[in-house]
Enzyme design. Structure first.
Site, short mmCIF file in Angstrom:
data_model
loop_
_atom_site.label_atom_id
_atom_site.label_comp_id
_atom_site.label_asym_id
_atom_site.label_seq_id
_atom_site.Cartn_x
_atom_site.Cartn_y
_atom_site.Cartn_z
N SER A 180 0.47 -1.29 -0.15
CA SER A 180 -0.33 -0.10 -0.16
C SER A 180 1.01 1.05 0.15
CB SER A 180 -0.80 -0.57 1.44
OG SER A 180 -2.01 -0.86 0.65
N HIS A 193 -0.50 -2.79 -7.33
CA HIS A 193 -1.72 -2.17 -6.25
C HIS A 193 -3.29 -2.42 -6.36
CE1 HIS A 193 -2.65 1.00 -2.88
NE2 HIS A 193 -2.62 -0.30 -2.78
N GLU A 202 -2.70 0.45 -9.51
CA GLU A 202 -1.76 1.42 -9.60
C GLU A 202 -0.21 0.49 -9.57
OE1 GLU A 202 -2.21 5.21 -6.12
OE2 GLU A 202 -1.55 3.31 -5.71
N ASN A 242 -3.80 6.15 -1.75
CA ASN A 242 -3.09 6.25 -0.61
C ASN A 242 -2.71 7.27 0.53
OD1 ASN A 242 -4.45 3.43 0.34
ND2 ASN A 242 -2.63 2.72 0.28
C1 LIG Z 1 -5.54 0.40 1.63
C2 LIG Z 1 -5.20 0.58 0.42
O1 LIG Z 1 -3.81 -0.07 -0.10
C3 LIG Z 1 -5.92 0.96 -1.11
C4 LIG Z 1 -7.21 0.38 -0.79
O2 LIG Z 1 -7.62 -0.40 -0.67
S1 LIG Z 1 -8.35 1.92 -0.11
C5 LIG Z 1 -10.22 1.23 -0.43
C6 LIG Z 1 -10.78 1.34 -1.81
N1 LIG Z 1 -11.68 1.63 -1.49
C7 LIG Z 1 -12.56 2.21 -1.34
O3 LIG Z 1 -12.62 3.34 -1.53
C8 LIG Z 1 -14.26 1.30 -1.15
C9 LIG Z 1 -15.72 2.02 -1.09
N2 LIG Z 1 -16.23 1.64 -0.90
C10 LIG Z 1 -17.36 1.16 -1.72
O4 LIG Z 1 -16.63 1.63 -3.34
C11 LIG Z 1 -18.42 0.20 -1.61
O5 LIG Z 1 -19.50 0.76 -0.91
C12 LIG Z 1 -18.50 -0.98 -1.96
C13 LIG Z 1 -18.13 -1.27 -3.28
C14 LIG Z 1 -17.42 -1.35 -1.53
C15 LIG Z 1 -19.67 -1.95 -1.86
O6 LIG Z 1 -20.58 -1.08 -2.48
P1 LIG Z 1 -21.76 -0.81 -1.87
O7 LIG Z 1 -23.08 -0.41 -2.86
O8 LIG Z 1 -22.08 -0.19 -0.48
O9 LIG Z 1 -22.58 -1.90 -1.35
P2 LIG Z 1 -23.64 -3.07 -2.38
O10 LIG Z 1 -24.32 -2.88 -2.91
O11 LIG Z 1 -23.20 -4.96 -0.86
O12 LIG Z 1 -21.83 -3.75 -2.73
C16 LIG Z 1 -22.18 -3.45 -4.23
C17 LIG Z 1 -21.42 -4.60 -5.34
O13 LIG Z 1 -20.14 -4.78 -4.88
C18 LIG Z 1 -19.67 -5.79 -4.56
N3 LIG Z 1 -19.20 -6.83 -3.33
C19 LIG Z 1 -18.89 -5.80 -2.40
N4 LIG Z 1 -17.55 -5.79 -1.41
C20 LIG Z 1 -17.20 -6.86 -1.75
C21 LIG Z 1 -16.36 -7.39 -1.51
N5 LIG Z 1 -15.87 -8.10 -0.44
N6 LIG Z 1 -15.93 -9.04 -2.55
C22 LIG Z 1 -16.70 -8.65 -3.48
N7 LIG Z 1 -17.64 -8.22 -4.10
C23 LIG Z 1 -18.08 -6.94 -2.85
C24 LIG Z 1 -21.74 -6.18 -4.33
O14 LIG Z 1 -21.48 -8.07 -4.39
C25 LIG Z 1 -21.94 -5.52 -4.75
O15 LIG Z 1 -22.18 -6.57 -6.56
P3 LIG Z 1 -23.05 -5.94 -7.48
O16 LIG Z 1 -22.87 -4.47 -7.74
O17 LIG Z 1 -22.74 -7.01 -8.51
O18 LIG Z 1 -24.89 -7.08 -7.22
N1 LIG Z 2 -6.84 -3.71 3.65
C1 LIG Z 2 -6.92 -2.73 2.35
O1 LIG Z 2 -7.60 -2.00 1.95
C2 LIG Z 2 -5.60 -3.29 1.72
C3 LIG Z 2 -4.01 -3.59 1.58
N2 LIG Z 2 -3.13 -3.61 0.66
C4 LIG Z 2 -1.73 -4.39 1.21
O2 LIG Z 2 -2.15 -5.84 0.62
C5 LIG Z 2 -1.57 -6.57 1.94
C6 LIG Z 2 -1.93 -7.09 2.82
O3 LIG Z 2 -3.23 -6.52 3.33
P1 LIG Z 2 -4.04 -6.79 4.13
O4 LIG Z 2 -4.98 -8.65 3.40
O5 LIG Z 2 -5.11 -6.05 4.20
O6 LIG Z 2 -3.15 -7.99 5.21
P2 LIG Z 2 -4.43 -8.85 6.40
O7 LIG Z 2 -4.13 -9.04 7.49
O8 LIG Z 2 -6.40 -9.29 6.31
O9 LIG Z 2 -3.93 -10.13 5.77
C7 LIG Z 2 -2.25 -10.69 5.21
C8 LIG Z 2 -2.40 -12.17 5.30
O10 LIG Z 2 -0.85 -12.02 5.34
C9 LIG Z 2 -0.28 -13.67 6.18
N3 LIG Z 2 1.33 -13.28 5.42
C10 LIG Z 2 2.09 -12.74 6.60
N4 LIG Z 2 3.27 -13.29 6.49
C11 LIG Z 2 3.00 -14.52 5.56
C12 LIG Z 2 3.84 -15.22 4.12
N5 LIG Z 2 5.69 -14.74 4.68
N6 LIG Z 2 3.84 -15.31 3.32
C13 LIG Z 2 2.21 -15.95 3.07
N7 LIG Z 2 1.53 -15.43 4.02
C14 LIG Z 2 1.42 -14.25 4.70
C15 LIG Z 2 -1.37 -13.20 6.76
O11 LIG Z 2 -0.82 -15.15 8.05
C16 LIG Z 2 -2.30 -12.79 6.72
O12 LIG Z 2 -3.34 -13.85 6.72
C17 LIG Z 2 -0.97 -4.97 3.03
O13 LIG Z 2 0.49 -4.70 1.92
C18 LIG Z 2 -1.75 -4.68 2.66
O14 LIG Z 2 -1.19 -3.40 2.33
C19 LIG Z 2 -2.94 -3.21 -0.14
C20 LIG Z 2 -4.39 -2.43 -0.70
C21 LIG Z 2 -6.26 -2.54 -0.04
#
Ligand SMILES: CC(=O)CC(=O)SCCNC(=O)CCNC(=O)[C@H](O)C(C)(C)COP(=O)(O)OP(=O)(O)OC[C@H]1O[C@@H](n2cnc3c(N)ncnc32)[C@H](O)[C@@H]1OP(=O)(O)O
Ligand SMILES: NC(=O)C1=CN([C@@H]2O[C@H](COP(=O)(O)OP(=O)(O)OC[C@H]3O[C@@H](n4cnc5c(N)ncnc54)[C@H](O)[C@@H]3O)[C@@H](O)[C@H]2O)C=CC1
Length: 279
Positions: A116, A137, A149, A187
């Site tokens: 991330s 990513h 990404e 992010n």
């Molecule tokens: C941290 C990082 O490194 C980077 C990141 O990922 S940052 C996070 C980026 N993500 C976001 O910003 C997500 C923001 N949220 C959303 O876009 C929406 O809330 C959401 C798509 C997650 C859910 O949508 P919603 O309208 O609130 O709920 P819901 O109607 O249940 O779901 C919409 C669709 O997504 C699907 N869905 C929801 N969660 C799911 C999951 N975990 N896995 C698979 N499909 C999923 C649902 O099945 C549904 O599918 P259909 O439209 O085909 O029926």
């Molecule tokens: N949570 C999010 O929304 C997002 C997370 N990421 C990135 O993805 C990566 C995973 O994040 P999450 O799935 O959220 O974490 P998580 O905590 O849900 O899962 C991580 C998994 O990796 C496993 N693990 C640890 N060491 C390992 C190894 N040596 N070999 C195989 N598996 C191992 C752990 O047992 C755990 O099941 C991180 O680098 C995170 O920053 C990227 C995009 C979105």
């Protein structure tokens, strides 16, 4: 293509589903059986929901699941064309994983990280094939979100970049080319926003539901920042803030103490059953 996904957590399971749905042979690997099983059953549940909504047939579901081999044995990664690492957001662990992958995997294997925020260049130097190391990513939930990404490290070759770009498009995703920088693009914007929402909550400016409703109704976000933190995982949000803070040295990226407290209390969001909301 044969692809190994390392880590069967929130992201690993979703990424494995994406590859399997697109007809690739997938090895889903985690360090313990229980983690592998949890990831596999998460995919099963997702696909069952798609069957219920008549998006895929029962036969298609079985075919997709048939593409996934769940395992704890890293040797299954040996003959893969690509490994996507989605283990914890910790540089030391990622370097250990990549050093091991470099030993185990065929010379042809591209090693990608779903990190991330961390440096692809630093991860790549743990291997003897830095030209084949790249950031891929995905966004959460991976089966739904369109963006990937694609991050070049200092030594990533054009060939590796083009292969991953084409692959991303073949998965129905859109790839954006990103130069290496802490938190990349999304992010660096999104996670400080979540951290700010935590500060607003801690200051007592508004309650959790009101903060989220304000951003949903006032900024047209699909979910509010606190629910988004819960979806991402508050531990992952904290890791990302720490990387931004350490790398830039700018106090504006200071993780909020309430974010730390939540993680210390194992209130990690959806994956632990409770974060700012209950699940
Ligand atoms: C941290 C990082 O490194 C980077 C990141 O990922 S940052 C996070 C980026 N993500 C976001 O910003 C997500 C923001 N949220 C959303 O876009 C929406 O809330 C959401 C798509 C997650 C859910 O949508 P919603 O309208 O609130 O709920 P819901 O109607 O249940 O779901 C919409 C669709 O997504 C699907 N869905 C929801 N969660 C799911 C999951 N975990 N896995 C698979 N499909 C999923 C649902 O099945 C549904 O599918 P259909 O439209 O085909 O029926
Ligand atoms: N949570 C999010 O929304 C997002 C997370 N990421 C990135 O993805 C990566 C995973 O994040 P999450 O799935 O959220 O974490 P998580 O905590 O849900 O899962 C991580 C998994 O990796 C496993 N693990 C640890 N060491 C390992 C190894 N040596 N070999 C195989 N598996 C191992 C752990 O047992 C755990 O099941 C991180 O680098 C995170 O920053 C990227 C995009 C979105």
């Amino acid at each position: 293509m044969k692809v190994c996904i390392l880590g069967a957590g929130t992201m690993g399971a979703g990424i494995a589903q994406v590859f399997a749905q697109n007809g690739h042979e997938v090895v889903l690997r985690d360090i313990k059986e229980e983690f592998v099983e949890k990831g596999y059953s998460f995919i099963e549940k997702n696909l069952a929901r798609m069957v219920k909504k008549e998006k895929i047939t029962e036969e298609k579901k079985d075919e997709i699941l048939g593409n996934i081999k769940a395992t704890v044995d890293l040797k299954n990664a040996a003959d893969c064309d690509l490994v996507v690492e989605a283990a914890v957001e910790n540089m030391k662990i990622k370097k250990e994983i990549f050093a091991e992958l470099d030993q185990v995997c065929d010379a042809k294997t591209i090693l990608a990280s779903n990190t991330s925020s961390l440096s692809i260049t630093e991860i790549a130097v743990a291997t003897k094939r830095p030209e084949k190391v790249i950031g891929m990513h995905f966004f959460n939930p991976a089966p739904v979100m369109k963006l990937v990404e694609i991050i070049r490290g200092l030594s990533t070759s054009d060939e590796t970049f083009e292969t991953i770009k084409e692959l991303t498009e073949s998965l129905g995703k859109e790839g954006v080319e990103v130069e290496e920088a802490p938190g990349f693009v999304v992010n660096r914007i999104l996670v400080p926003m979540i951290n700010e929402a935590v500060g607003i909550l801690a200051d007592g400016v508004a309650g959790a539901e009101d903060i989220d409703n304000a951003m949903k109704l006032g900024a047209n976000h699909p979910i509010g920042p606190l629910a988004l933190g819960d979806l991402i995982g508050l531990d992952v949000c904290l890791f990302i803030m720490e990387v931004l803070h350490d790398e830039f040295g700018d106090p504006k990226y200071r993780p909020h103490p309430l974010l730390r407290k939540m993680v210390r209390g194992n209130k990690l969001g959806r994956k632990s059953g409770e974060g700012f909301f209950k699940y």
